[in-house]
Design an enzyme around this catalytic site. Sequence first.
Site, mmCIF file in Angstrom:
data_model
loop_
_atom_site.group_PDB
_atom_site.id
_atom_site.type_symbol
_atom_site.label_atom_id
_atom_site.label_comp_id
_atom_site.label_asym_id
_atom_site.label_seq_id
_atom_site.Cartn_x
_atom_site.Cartn_y
_atom_site.Cartn_z
ATOM 1 N N GLY A 58 -4.598 -10.127 -7.329
ATOM 2 C CA GLY A 58 -5.461 -9.855 -8.619
ATOM 3 C C GLY A 58 -4.556 -9.010 -9.730
ATOM 4 N N ASP A 59 -3.278 -8.228 -9.242
ATOM 5 C CA ASP A 59 -2.725 -7.279 -9.975
ATOM 6 C C ASP A 59 -1.156 -7.380 -9.719
ATOM 7 O OD1 ASP A 59 -2.310 -5.607 -11.754
ATOM 8 O OD2 ASP A 59 -2.654 -3.724 -11.085
ATOM 9 N N LEU A 60 -0.616 -8.596 -9.425
ATOM 10 C CA LEU A 60 0.431 -8.955 -8.724
ATOM 11 C C LEU A 60 1.822 -8.810 -9.792
ATOM 12 C CD1 LEU A 60 1.713 -9.330 -6.194
ATOM 13 C CD2 LEU A 60 1.555 -11.925 -6.389
ATOM 14 N N ASN A 105 3.936 -3.917 -7.627
ATOM 15 C CA ASN A 105 2.932 -3.879 -6.562
ATOM 16 C C ASN A 105 3.513 -4.499 -5.403
ATOM 17 O OD1 ASN A 105 1.076 -2.113 -7.735
ATOM 18 N ND2 ASN A 105 -0.223 -3.788 -8.385
#
Length: 216
Positions: free
Chosen positions: A114-116, A120
Amino acid sequence: MLAADDRMIVLPWLDDVGATPAAAERFGRELAALHANSADEFGAPWAGWIAELPLDNTLTPGPWSQWYAERRLAPYLPQAAPHLGRDGIRLLEQVIDRIDTLAGPPEPPARTHGDLWSGNILWTPERATLIDPAAHAGHRETDLAMLTLFGAPHLNRIRAAYNETHPLADGWPTRIPLHQLHHLLIHVVLFGSGYRSQILTAATAALEPDHPSSGT
């Protein structure tokens, strides 16, 4: 996880040694396996956050195109409007209006990070480890588009290994800008007009899928 309570989570320390070609290929295969673990609906049974902004994770059976438009694009347009201007907002509204045709072939809900973005990912000696997720069931191409947005080491190897494990639908490179729009909107809301040019370029590319993004 070592411990957790209502106010704290304790995680083990992970040494980041940098990406190698072999680690990137393993990551591509493991990301494909994660995405292949389908969920029943798009969204999540919990309230989501990205930075300090809320994410509407309301569960829906789909299609993903409508979920994306209603939960990931439209909610942020009012906050982004002062930075995008009338023409910019109109361009994003055109994407929303045409979302069903721009989204490509239907896909089942995939379990996504979702926030790759590359920050991260921790490249430990054993494998790539993902941190700080905005986890939900979404479209698998979104995670791959995020890796492209700010760059990831050995990206071509990641993609090739992914595609060998869980082949992507035809035309996926042309949809990269569409999948980047949510995160670019978030950046406009958080950081202002410095991201205006980038999001308008992505929106224009999303509306003209015969002209792939230069990030492909």
